[in-house]
Write a protein that holds these residues in place. Structure first.
Motif, PDB file in Angstrom:
ATOM      1  N   SER A 127      -4.068  17.012 -26.301  1.00  0.00           N
ATOM      2  CA  SER A 127      -4.768  17.037 -25.924  1.00  0.00           C
ATOM      3  C   SER A 127      -5.895  18.597 -26.156  1.00  0.00           C
ATOM      4  CB  SER A 127      -4.303  18.631 -25.030  1.00  0.00           C
ATOM      5  OG  SER A 127      -2.710  17.626 -24.217  1.00  0.00           O
ATOM      6  N   HIS A 128      -6.772  18.331 -25.609  1.00  0.00           N
ATOM      7  CA  HIS A 128      -7.648  19.186 -25.935  1.00  0.00           C
ATOM      8  C   HIS A 128      -6.953  20.895 -25.529  1.00  0.00           C
ATOM      9  CE1 HIS A 128     -10.982  15.958 -25.951  1.00  0.00           C
ATOM     10  NE2 HIS A 128     -11.541  17.292 -26.976  1.00  0.00           N
ATOM     11  N   VAL A 129      -7.531  21.948 -26.166  1.00  0.00           N
ATOM     12  CA  VAL A 129      -6.081  23.194 -25.834  1.00  0.00           C
ATOM     13  C   VAL A 129      -8.129  24.596 -26.598  1.00  0.00           C
ATOM     14  CG1 VAL A 129      -4.936  24.924 -26.317  1.00  0.00           C
ATOM     15  CG2 VAL A 129      -4.963  22.441 -27.274  1.00  0.00           C
ATOM     16  N   GLY A 130      -7.357  24.863 -25.044  1.00  0.00           N
ATOM     17  CA  GLY A 130      -8.292  26.174 -25.163  1.00  0.00           C
ATOM     18  C   GLY A 130      -7.238  27.565 -24.960  1.00  0.00           C
ATOM     19  N   VAL A 131      -7.679  28.756 -26.144  1.00  0.00           N
ATOM     20  CA  VAL A 131      -6.471  29.061 -26.864  1.00  0.00           C
ATOM     21  C   VAL A 131      -7.407  30.865 -26.418  1.00  0.00           C
ATOM     22  CG1 VAL A 131      -5.203  31.142 -28.569  1.00  0.00           C
ATOM     23  CG2 VAL A 131      -6.229  27.839 -29.085  1.00  0.00           C
ATOM     24  N   TYR A 132      -6.664  31.651 -24.957  1.00  0.00           N
ATOM     25  CA  TYR A 132      -7.534  32.037 -24.039  1.00  0.00           C
ATOM     26  C   TYR A 132      -7.229  33.523 -24.443  1.00  0.00           C
ATOM     27  CZ  TYR A 132      -9.302  34.729 -20.138  1.00  0.00           C
ATOM     28  OH  TYR A 132     -10.024  35.395 -19.075  1.00  0.00           O
ATOM     29  N   PHE A 133      -7.680  34.195 -25.539  1.00  0.00           N
ATOM     30  CA  PHE A 133      -7.464  36.271 -25.575  1.00  0.00           C
ATOM     31  C   PHE A 133      -8.220  36.760 -24.325  1.00  0.00           C
ATOM     32  CE2 PHE A 133      -7.644  33.190 -29.827  1.00  0.00           C
ATOM     33  CZ  PHE A 133      -6.610  33.771 -30.435  1.00  0.00           C
ATOM     34  N   GLU A 141     -11.086  28.030 -11.903  1.00  0.00           N
ATOM     35  CA  GLU A 141     -11.556  26.945 -11.250  1.00  0.00           C
ATOM     36  C   GLU A 141     -12.060  25.928 -12.455  1.00  0.00           C
ATOM     37  OE1 GLU A 141     -12.539  26.571  -7.626  1.00  0.00           O
ATOM     38  OE2 GLU A 141     -10.623  28.109  -8.141  1.00  0.00           O
ATOM     39  N   SER A 142     -12.333  25.911 -13.709  1.00  0.00           N
ATOM     40  CA  SER A 142     -13.196  25.373 -14.436  1.00  0.00           C
ATOM     41  C   SER A 142     -11.500  24.707 -15.191  1.00  0.00           C
ATOM     42  CB  SER A 142     -14.035  25.967 -15.547  1.00  0.00           C
ATOM     43  OG  SER A 142     -14.738  26.774 -15.241  1.00  0.00           O
ATOM     44  N   TYR A 143     -10.862  25.327 -14.900  1.00  0.00           N
ATOM     45  CA  TYR A 143      -9.488  24.905 -15.503  1.00  0.00           C
ATOM     46  C   TYR A 143      -9.230  23.507 -14.561  1.00  0.00           C
ATOM     47  CZ  TYR A 143      -4.541  23.758 -16.593  1.00  0.00           C
ATOM     48  OH  TYR A 143      -2.640  23.322 -16.562  1.00  0.00           O
ATOM     49  N   ARG A 144      -9.320  23.809 -12.710  1.00  0.00           N
ATOM     50  CA  ARG A 144      -8.534  22.826 -12.232  1.00  0.00           C
ATOM     51  C   ARG A 144     -10.240  21.602 -11.904  1.00  0.00           C
ATOM     52  NH1 ARG A 144     -10.939  21.716  -7.737  1.00  0.00           N
ATOM     53  NH2 ARG A 144     -12.604  23.578  -7.772  1.00  0.00           N
ATOM     54  N   LYS A 145     -11.088  22.051 -12.757  1.00  0.00           N
ATOM     55  CA  LYS A 145     -12.419  20.579 -12.489  1.00  0.00           C
ATOM     56  C   LYS A 145     -11.902  19.638 -12.750  1.00  0.00           C
ATOM     57  CE  LYS A 145     -15.378  23.721 -10.226  1.00  0.00           C
ATOM     58  NZ  LYS A 145     -16.654  24.277  -9.917  1.00  0.00           N
ATOM     59  N   ILE A 146     -11.888  20.058 -14.404  1.00  0.00           N
ATOM     60  CA  ILE A 146     -11.188  19.563 -15.757  1.00  0.00           C
ATOM     61  C   ILE A 146      -9.841  18.774 -15.876  1.00  0.00           C
ATOM     62  CG2 ILE A 146     -10.418  19.191 -17.978  1.00  0.00           C
ATOM     63  CD1 ILE A 146     -12.128  21.793 -17.975  1.00  0.00           C
ATOM     64  N   LYS A 147      -9.155  19.128 -14.784  1.00  0.00           N
ATOM     65  CA  LYS A 147      -7.305  18.711 -14.759  1.00  0.00           C
ATOM     66  C   LYS A 147      -7.749  17.377 -13.590  1.00  0.00           C
ATOM     67  CE  LYS A 147      -4.161  19.970 -16.369  1.00  0.00           C
ATOM     68  NZ  LYS A 147      -2.919  19.510 -17.526  1.00  0.00           N
ATOM     69  N   GLU A 148      -8.498  17.949 -12.795  1.00  0.00           N
ATOM     70  CA  GLU A 148      -8.696  17.008 -11.530  1.00  0.00           C
ATOM     71  C   GLU A 148      -9.791  15.733 -12.342  1.00  0.00           C
ATOM     72  OE1 GLU A 148     -10.410  18.899  -8.532  1.00  0.00           O
ATOM     73  OE2 GLU A 148      -8.686  19.294  -7.750  1.00  0.00           O
ATOM     74  N   ALA A 149     -10.463  15.753 -13.193  1.00  0.00           N
ATOM     75  CA  ALA A 149     -11.227  14.726 -13.579  1.00  0.00           C
ATOM     76  C   ALA A 149     -10.505  13.983 -14.754  1.00  0.00           C
ATOM     77  CB  ALA A 149     -12.611  15.059 -14.207  1.00  0.00           C
ATOM     78  N   GLY A 150      -9.096  14.231 -14.811  1.00  0.00           N
ATOM     79  CA  GLY A 150      -8.343  13.496 -15.769  1.00  0.00           C
ATOM     80  C   GLY A 150      -8.393  13.482 -17.303  1.00  0.00           C
ATOM     81  N   GLN A 151      -9.001  14.868 -17.231  1.00  0.00           N
ATOM     82  CA  GLN A 151      -9.304  15.383 -18.867  1.00  0.00           C
ATOM     83  C   GLN A 151      -7.949  15.962 -19.358  1.00  0.00           C
ATOM     84  OE1 GLN A 151     -11.580  14.350 -21.415  1.00  0.00           O
ATOM     85  NE2 GLN A 151     -13.072  14.396 -19.692  1.00  0.00           N
ATOM     86  N   ASN A 152      -7.071  15.217 -20.574  1.00  0.00           N
ATOM     87  CA  ASN A 152      -6.311  16.042 -21.608  1.00  0.00           C
ATOM     88  C   ASN A 152      -6.968  17.567 -21.758  1.00  0.00           C
ATOM     89  OD1 ASN A 152      -4.282  13.852 -20.815  1.00  0.00           O
ATOM     90  ND2 ASN A 152      -4.608  12.585 -22.234  1.00  0.00           N
ATOM     91  N   PHE A 153      -6.341  18.082 -21.411  1.00  0.00           N
ATOM     92  CA  PHE A 153      -6.466  19.919 -20.662  1.00  0.00           C
ATOM     93  C   PHE A 153      -5.790  20.451 -20.856  1.00  0.00           C
ATOM     94  CE2 PHE A 153      -9.394  23.853 -19.867  1.00  0.00           C
ATOM     95  CZ  PHE A 153      -9.672  23.938 -21.430  1.00  0.00           C
ATOM     96  N   GLU A 154      -5.433  21.781 -21.983  1.00  0.00           N
ATOM     97  CA  GLU A 154      -4.348  22.770 -21.282  1.00  0.00           C
ATOM     98  C   GLU A 154      -4.724  24.350 -22.259  1.00  0.00           C
ATOM     99  OE1 GLU A 154      -2.723  24.253 -19.601  1.00  0.00           O
ATOM    100  OE2 GLU A 154      -1.488  22.600 -19.381  1.00  0.00           O
ATOM    101  N   ILE A 155      -4.614  25.168 -21.480  1.00  0.00           N
ATOM    102  CA  ILE A 155      -4.564  26.577 -21.722  1.00  0.00           C
ATOM    103  C   ILE A 155      -3.763  27.252 -22.784  1.00  0.00           C
ATOM    104  CG2 ILE A 155      -6.148  29.504 -21.598  1.00  0.00           C
ATOM    105  CD1 ILE A 155      -7.982  26.840 -19.417  1.00  0.00           C
ATOM    106  N   LEU A 214     -10.794  23.749 -28.748  1.00  0.00           N
ATOM    107  CA  LEU A 214      -9.856  22.844 -29.812  1.00  0.00           C
ATOM    108  C   LEU A 214     -10.383  21.314 -29.818  1.00  0.00           C
ATOM    109  CD1 LEU A 214      -6.949  25.172 -30.723  1.00  0.00           C
ATOM    110  CD2 LEU A 214      -9.196  25.772 -31.700  1.00  0.00           C
ATOM    111  N   ASP A 215     -10.020  20.398 -30.731  1.00  0.00           N
ATOM    112  CA  ASP A 215      -9.770  19.256 -30.690  1.00  0.00           C
ATOM    113  C   ASP A 215      -8.297  19.063 -30.270  1.00  0.00           C
ATOM    114  OD1 ASP A 215      -8.887  18.598 -33.113  1.00  0.00           O
ATOM    115  OD2 ASP A 215     -11.389  18.239 -33.483  1.00  0.00           O
ATOM    116  N   PRO A 216      -8.484  18.006 -30.058  1.00  0.00           N
ATOM    117  CA  PRO A 216      -6.585  17.381 -29.960  1.00  0.00           C
ATOM    118  C   PRO A 216      -5.757  17.341 -31.559  1.00  0.00           C
ATOM    119  CG  PRO A 216      -8.122  15.366 -28.458  1.00  0.00           C
ATOM    120  CD  PRO A 216      -9.158  16.036 -29.225  1.00  0.00           C
ATOM    121  N   GLN A 217      -6.795  17.532 -32.572  1.00  0.00           N
ATOM    122  CA  GLN A 217      -6.042  17.605 -34.003  1.00  0.00           C
ATOM    123  C   GLN A 217      -5.800  18.925 -33.993  1.00  0.00           C
ATOM    124  OE1 GLN A 217      -9.155  15.294 -32.496  1.00  0.00           O
ATOM    125  NE2 GLN A 217      -7.086  13.821 -33.288  1.00  0.00           N
TER     126      GLN A 217
END
Length: 336
Positions: A95-101, A118-132, A182-185
Protein backbone atom coordinates in the motif's frame (compact mmCIF):
# COMPACT_ATOMS: atom_id res chain seq x y z
CA UNK A 1 42.54 55.30 12.02
CA UNK A 2 43.70 51.96 13.36
CA UNK A 3 40.62 51.75 15.54
CA UNK A 4 38.38 52.44 12.53
CA UNK A 5 40.12 49.74 10.52
CA UNK A 6 39.73 47.25 13.37
CA UNK A 7 36.03 48.06 13.65
CA UNK A 8 35.54 47.64 9.91
CA UNK A 9 37.41 44.32 10.04
CA UNK A 10 35.26 43.16 12.96
CA UNK A 11 32.09 44.18 11.10
CA UNK A 12 33.25 42.24 8.04
CA UNK A 13 33.91 39.15 10.14
CA UNK A 14 30.46 39.46 11.75
CA UNK A 15 28.75 39.79 8.36
CA UNK A 16 30.68 36.80 7.02
CA UNK A 17 29.74 34.66 10.02
CA UNK A 18 26.09 35.75 9.81
CA UNK A 19 25.99 34.92 6.09
CA UNK A 20 27.54 31.52 6.76
CA UNK A 21 25.00 30.80 9.50
CA UNK A 22 22.11 31.74 7.20
CA UNK A 23 23.49 29.36 4.56
CA UNK A 24 23.41 26.57 7.13
CA UNK A 25 19.80 27.40 8.02
CA UNK A 26 18.88 27.17 4.35
CA UNK A 27 20.91 24.04 3.66
CA UNK A 28 19.21 22.08 6.44
CA UNK A 29 15.78 23.71 6.01
CA UNK A 30 15.54 24.89 9.63
CA UNK A 31 12.10 26.35 10.32
CA UNK A 32 12.16 26.66 14.10
CA UNK A 33 14.51 26.55 17.07
CA UNK A 34 15.98 24.90 18.98
CA UNK A 35 17.01 22.36 16.33
CA UNK A 36 19.79 19.78 16.50
CA UNK A 37 20.96 17.92 13.39
CA UNK A 38 23.47 15.08 13.34
CA UNK A 39 25.77 14.69 10.32
CA UNK A 40 28.13 12.02 9.08
CA UNK A 41 31.50 13.76 9.42
CA UNK A 42 32.95 11.76 6.52
CA UNK A 43 30.26 12.44 3.92
CA UNK A 44 28.54 15.50 5.35
CA UNK A 45 25.16 13.81 4.87
CA UNK A 46 22.37 14.18 7.41
CA UNK A 47 22.12 11.25 9.80
CA UNK A 48 19.23 12.57 11.85
CA UNK A 49 17.23 15.79 11.57
CA UNK A 50 15.53 15.62 14.93
CA UNK A 51 18.45 15.36 17.32
CA UNK A 52 16.52 16.84 20.23
CA UNK A 53 14.25 13.80 20.27
CA UNK A 54 17.28 11.52 19.96
CA UNK A 55 18.97 12.83 23.07
CA UNK A 56 15.66 12.77 24.93
CA UNK A 57 14.89 9.17 23.94
CA UNK A 58 18.44 7.82 24.03
CA UNK A 59 20.38 9.91 26.59
CA UNK A 60 23.00 7.17 27.04
CA UNK A 61 23.70 6.89 23.30
CA UNK A 62 22.84 3.21 23.09
CA UNK A 63 21.51 3.64 19.53
CA UNK A 64 24.43 5.77 18.34
CA UNK A 65 25.05 6.85 15.54
CA UNK A 66 21.27 7.30 15.24
CA UNK A 67 21.10 6.67 11.52
CA UNK A 68 17.72 6.44 9.77
CA UNK A 69 15.95 3.10 9.89
CA UNK A 70 13.55 1.68 7.28
CA UNK A 71 9.92 2.69 7.72
CA UNK A 72 8.87 -0.94 8.09
CA UNK A 73 11.21 -1.33 11.05
CA UNK A 74 10.12 1.86 12.77
CA UNK A 75 6.38 1.24 12.31
CA UNK A 76 6.55 -2.43 13.34
CA UNK A 77 3.89 -3.32 15.91
CA UNK A 78 0.13 -3.12 16.40
CA UNK A 79 -1.94 -0.32 14.85
CA UNK A 80 -5.43 0.72 15.91
CA UNK A 81 -8.69 1.69 14.26
CA UNK A 82 -11.05 3.99 16.11
CA UNK A 83 -13.48 1.05 16.37
CA UNK A 84 -10.96 -0.62 18.67
CA UNK A 85 -9.80 -3.17 16.07
CA UNK A 86 -6.08 -3.90 16.18
CA UNK A 87 -4.02 -4.71 13.07
CA UNK A 88 -0.37 -5.58 12.63
CA UNK A 89 1.76 -3.17 10.64
CA UNK A 90 2.43 -5.98 8.16
CA UNK A 91 -1.08 -5.27 6.81
CA UNK A 92 0.42 -2.19 5.12
CA UNK A 93 2.35 -4.34 2.63
CA UNK A 94 1.69 -3.27 -0.95
CA UNK A 95 0.00 0.00 0.00
CA UNK A 96 0.84 3.64 -0.37
CA UNK A 97 0.93 5.08 3.15
CA UNK A 98 0.28 8.55 4.51
CA UNK A 99 1.96 9.20 7.87
CA UNK A 100 -0.14 11.92 9.46
CA UNK A 101 1.36 13.97 12.31
CA UNK A 102 -1.46 15.90 13.91
CA UNK A 103 -3.18 16.87 17.18
CA UNK A 104 -6.65 17.89 18.33
CA UNK A 105 -5.40 21.08 20.02
CA UNK A 106 -4.09 22.40 16.65
CA UNK A 107 -6.80 24.26 14.61
CA UNK A 108 -5.03 23.82 11.22
CA UNK A 109 -4.81 20.10 11.99
CA UNK A 110 -8.54 19.81 12.57
CA UNK A 111 -9.25 21.71 9.34
CA UNK A 112 -6.93 19.45 7.36
CA UNK A 113 -8.40 16.31 8.93
CA UNK A 114 -11.87 17.18 7.62
CA UNK A 115 -10.49 17.50 4.08
CA UNK A 116 -8.27 14.44 4.44
CA UNK A 117 -11.22 12.24 5.48
CA UNK A 118 -12.88 13.03 2.14
CA UNK A 119 -9.64 12.49 0.21
CA UNK A 120 -9.10 9.15 1.93
CA UNK A 121 -12.64 8.06 1.03
CA UNK A 122 -12.23 9.06 -2.65
CA UNK A 123 -8.88 7.28 -2.98
CA UNK A 124 -10.23 4.08 -1.43
CA UNK A 125 -13.37 4.19 -3.59
CA UNK A 126 -11.15 4.51 -6.65
CA UNK A 127 -9.65 1.13 -5.75
CA UNK A 128 -6.23 2.43 -4.70
CA UNK A 129 -4.24 0.63 -2.01
CA UNK A 130 -3.84 3.48 0.44
CA UNK A 131 -3.70 3.72 4.20
CA UNK A 132 -3.09 6.56 6.63
CA UNK A 133 -1.42 6.25 10.01
CA UNK A 134 -2.18 8.92 12.58
CA UNK A 135 0.82 9.80 14.77
CA UNK A 136 -0.63 11.84 17.60
CA UNK A 137 0.87 14.91 19.23
CA UNK A 138 -2.09 15.22 21.58
CA UNK A 139 -1.48 16.13 25.19
CA UNK A 140 -3.58 13.37 26.73
CA UNK A 141 -4.96 9.98 25.79
CA UNK A 142 -8.49 11.35 26.20
CA UNK A 143 -7.81 14.05 23.57
CA UNK A 144 -6.25 11.43 21.32
CA UNK A 145 -9.33 9.21 21.55
CA UNK A 146 -11.72 12.09 20.90
CA UNK A 147 -9.75 13.23 17.83
CA UNK A 148 -9.12 9.72 16.51
CA UNK A 149 -12.86 8.95 16.65
CA UNK A 150 -13.23 11.34 13.67
CA UNK A 151 -10.73 9.37 11.56
CA UNK A 152 -11.46 6.29 9.39
CA UNK A 153 -7.82 5.18 9.21
CA UNK A 154 -5.17 3.67 11.50
CA UNK A 155 -3.15 5.10 14.37
CA UNK A 156 -0.10 4.28 16.43
CA UNK A 157 -1.42 3.61 19.95
CA UNK A 158 -1.13 6.74 22.08
CA UNK A 159 0.51 4.71 24.83
CA UNK A 160 3.33 3.71 22.46
CA UNK A 161 5.22 6.96 22.95
CA UNK A 162 8.52 5.41 21.88
CA UNK A 163 7.21 4.47 18.44
CA UNK A 164 5.55 7.86 17.96
CA UNK A 165 8.82 9.53 18.85
CA UNK A 166 10.81 7.32 16.46
CA UNK A 167 8.48 8.29 13.60
CA UNK A 168 8.96 11.97 14.44
CA UNK A 169 12.71 11.41 14.40
CA UNK A 170 12.62 9.43 11.15
CA UNK A 171 10.97 12.29 9.24
CA UNK A 172 12.44 15.22 11.18
CA UNK A 173 9.01 16.63 12.00
CA UNK A 174 9.27 20.30 13.01
CA UNK A 175 5.60 21.27 12.94
CA UNK A 176 2.06 19.99 12.52
CA UNK A 177 -0.02 19.18 10.60
CA UNK A 178 2.39 17.22 8.42
CA UNK A 179 1.44 14.47 5.99
CA UNK A 180 4.26 12.33 4.61
CA UNK A 181 3.25 10.13 1.66
CA UNK A 182 5.20 6.90 1.10
CA UNK A 183 5.31 4.47 -1.79
CA UNK A 184 4.65 0.72 -1.22
CA UNK A 185 8.37 0.23 -0.53
CA UNK A 186 8.27 2.77 2.30
CA UNK A 187 10.21 5.47 0.41
CA UNK A 188 9.08 9.08 0.66
CA UNK A 189 7.10 10.36 -2.34
CA UNK A 190 6.37 13.76 -0.83
CA UNK A 191 6.66 15.56 2.48
CA UNK A 192 4.08 18.09 1.25
CA UNK A 193 1.02 15.87 1.54
CA UNK A 194 -0.90 18.67 3.24
CA UNK A 195 -0.43 20.98 0.25
CA UNK A 196 -1.23 18.21 -2.23
CA UNK A 197 -4.47 17.26 -0.49
CA UNK A 198 -5.64 20.86 -0.37
CA UNK A 199 -4.73 21.49 -4.03
CA UNK A 200 -6.16 18.24 -5.41
CA UNK A 201 -9.64 17.83 -3.93
CA UNK A 202 -10.57 15.12 -6.44
CA UNK A 203 -7.33 13.22 -5.77
CA UNK A 204 -6.68 12.87 -9.49
CA UNK A 205 -2.92 13.24 -9.01
CA UNK A 206 -2.59 10.72 -6.17
CA UNK A 207 -0.01 9.64 -4.96
CA UNK A 208 1.21 13.18 -5.53
CA UNK A 209 4.70 12.80 -6.93
CA UNK A 210 6.42 16.19 -6.59
CA UNK A 211 6.22 18.59 -9.51
CA UNK A 212 9.48 20.28 -10.52
CA UNK A 213 7.66 23.63 -10.83
CA UNK A 214 4.72 24.78 -8.73
CA UNK A 215 2.15 27.46 -9.42
CA UNK A 216 2.17 29.77 -6.41
CA UNK A 217 -1.05 29.58 -4.39
CA UNK A 218 -2.37 30.25 -0.90
CA UNK A 219 -1.94 26.60 0.04
CA UNK A 220 1.71 26.24 -0.99
CA UNK A 221 2.99 29.76 -0.22
CA UNK A 222 4.37 28.53 3.11
CA UNK A 223 7.00 26.63 1.13
CA UNK A 224 8.60 29.97 0.28
CA UNK A 225 9.95 29.93 3.85
CA UNK A 226 11.65 26.56 3.47
CA UNK A 227 14.70 27.87 1.61
CA UNK A 228 15.69 29.82 -1.50
CA UNK A 229 12.99 29.80 -4.18
CA UNK A 230 13.14 30.79 -7.82
CA UNK A 231 9.91 32.64 -8.65
CA UNK A 232 9.03 33.64 -12.20
CA UNK A 233 6.35 36.34 -12.10
CA UNK A 234 4.19 36.40 -15.22
CA UNK A 235 1.39 38.58 -13.83
CA UNK A 236 -1.30 37.11 -16.01
CA UNK A 237 -4.63 35.42 -15.30
CA UNK A 238 -4.21 33.51 -18.55
CA UNK A 239 -3.60 29.84 -17.70
CA UNK A 240 -1.83 29.43 -21.03
CA UNK A 241 0.81 32.00 -20.12
CA UNK A 242 1.40 30.41 -16.71
CA UNK A 243 1.74 27.00 -18.33
CA UNK A 244 4.21 28.36 -20.88
CA UNK A 245 6.26 29.86 -18.03
CA UNK A 246 6.29 26.50 -16.23
CA UNK A 247 7.43 24.73 -19.38
CA UNK A 248 10.21 27.29 -19.78
CA UNK A 249 11.79 26.69 -16.39
CA UNK A 250 10.88 23.02 -15.91
CA UNK A 251 13.93 21.54 -17.74
CA UNK A 252 16.26 23.62 -15.53
CA UNK A 253 14.37 22.59 -12.40
CA UNK A 254 14.49 18.92 -13.40
CA UNK A 255 18.23 19.13 -14.07
CA UNK A 256 18.92 20.68 -10.63
CA UNK A 257 16.67 18.20 -8.82
CA UNK A 258 18.27 15.20 -10.59
CA UNK A 259 21.79 16.47 -9.86
CA UNK A 260 21.20 16.71 -6.13
CA UNK A 261 19.11 13.54 -5.97
CA UNK A 262 22.11 11.67 -7.37
CA UNK A 263 24.08 12.98 -4.40
CA UNK A 264 21.20 11.98 -2.06
CA UNK A 265 20.68 15.63 -1.18
CA UNK A 266 17.68 17.92 -1.33
CA UNK A 267 17.69 20.42 -4.18
CA UNK A 268 18.91 23.85 -3.00
CA UNK A 269 16.07 25.65 -4.80
CA UNK A 270 12.32 25.34 -5.13
CA UNK A 271 10.75 26.58 -8.37
CA UNK A 272 7.52 28.59 -8.71
CA UNK A 273 5.52 30.46 -11.30
CA UNK A 274 3.41 33.33 -9.92
CA UNK A 275 0.38 34.60 -11.82
CA UNK A 276 -1.78 37.64 -11.16
CA UNK A 277 -3.72 37.37 -7.90
CA UNK A 278 -3.81 38.66 -4.32
CA UNK A 279 -1.07 36.22 -3.24
CA UNK A 280 1.29 37.54 -5.89
CA UNK A 281 0.47 41.16 -5.03
CA UNK A 282 1.18 40.52 -1.35
CA UNK A 283 4.46 38.81 -2.15
CA UNK A 284 5.57 41.67 -4.40
CA UNK A 285 4.68 44.22 -1.72
CA UNK A 286 6.42 42.29 1.05
CA UNK A 287 9.62 41.78 -0.94
CA UNK A 288 9.49 45.24 -2.57
CA UNK A 289 9.82 43.89 -6.10
CA UNK A 290 9.38 46.02 -9.24
CA UNK A 291 6.08 45.76 -11.09
CA UNK A 292 7.77 44.47 -14.24
CA UNK A 293 6.51 41.35 -15.96
CA UNK A 294 7.90 38.90 -16.70
CA UNK A 295 10.23 39.13 -13.71
CA UNK A 296 12.72 36.45 -12.71
CA UNK A 297 13.70 36.34 -9.03
CA UNK A 298 15.24 34.18 -6.36
CA UNK A 299 13.74 34.88 -2.92
CA UNK A 300 15.46 33.74 0.28
CA UNK A 301 13.01 34.60 3.03
CA UNK A 302 15.04 33.29 5.97
CA UNK A 303 18.04 35.42 4.89
CA UNK A 304 15.70 38.30 3.97
CA UNK A 305 17.48 38.50 0.62
CA UNK A 306 16.37 38.68 -2.99
CA UNK A 307 18.06 38.38 -6.36
CA UNK A 308 16.32 40.03 -9.33
CA UNK A 309 16.71 39.53 -13.07
CA UNK A 310 14.65 42.24 -14.77
CA UNK A 311 14.91 41.71 -18.53
CA UNK A 312 12.47 42.19 -21.40
CA UNK A 313 12.57 38.55 -22.46
CA UNK A 314 13.27 35.53 -20.28
CA UNK A 315 14.76 32.57 -22.11
CA UNK A 316 15.88 29.13 -20.86
CA UNK A 317 19.51 30.25 -21.22
CA UNK A 318 18.90 33.29 -19.01
CA UNK A 319 17.15 31.19 -16.36
CA UNK A 320 19.90 28.57 -16.32
CA UNK A 321 22.66 31.18 -16.08
CA UNK A 322 20.79 32.96 -13.28
CA UNK A 323 20.40 29.71 -11.32
CA UNK A 324 24.01 28.65 -11.86
CA UNK A 325 25.32 32.05 -10.77
CA UNK A 326 23.19 31.87 -7.64
CA UNK A 327 24.42 28.38 -6.75
CA UNK A 328 28.00 29.52 -7.38
CA UNK A 329 27.38 32.51 -5.05
CA UNK A 330 28.18 34.99 -7.81
CA UNK A 331 25.04 37.08 -7.35
CA UNK A 332 24.83 40.06 -5.02
CA UNK A 333 21.75 39.95 -2.80
CA UNK A 334 19.42 42.85 -2.19
CA UNK A 335 17.64 43.15 1.17
CA UNK A 336 13.98 42.25 1.47
Amino acid sequence: MVVSSCCEFADSIFIFMLFRELKLWNKYRISNIPSLIFLDATTGKVVCRNGLLVIRDDPEGLEFPWGPKPFREVIAGPLLRSSGQSLESSSLEGSHVGVYFSAHWCPPCRSLTRVLVESYRKIKEAGQNFEIIFVSADRSEESFKQYFSEMPWLAVPYTDEARRSRLNRLYGIQGIPTLIVLDPQGEVITRQGRVEVLNDEDCREFPWHPKPVLELSDSNAAQLNEGPCLVLFVDSEDDGESEAAKQLIQPIAEKIIAKYKAKEEEAPLLFFVAGEDDMTDSLRDYTNLPEAAPLLTILDMSARAKYVMDVEEITPAIVEAFVNDFLAEKLKPEPI
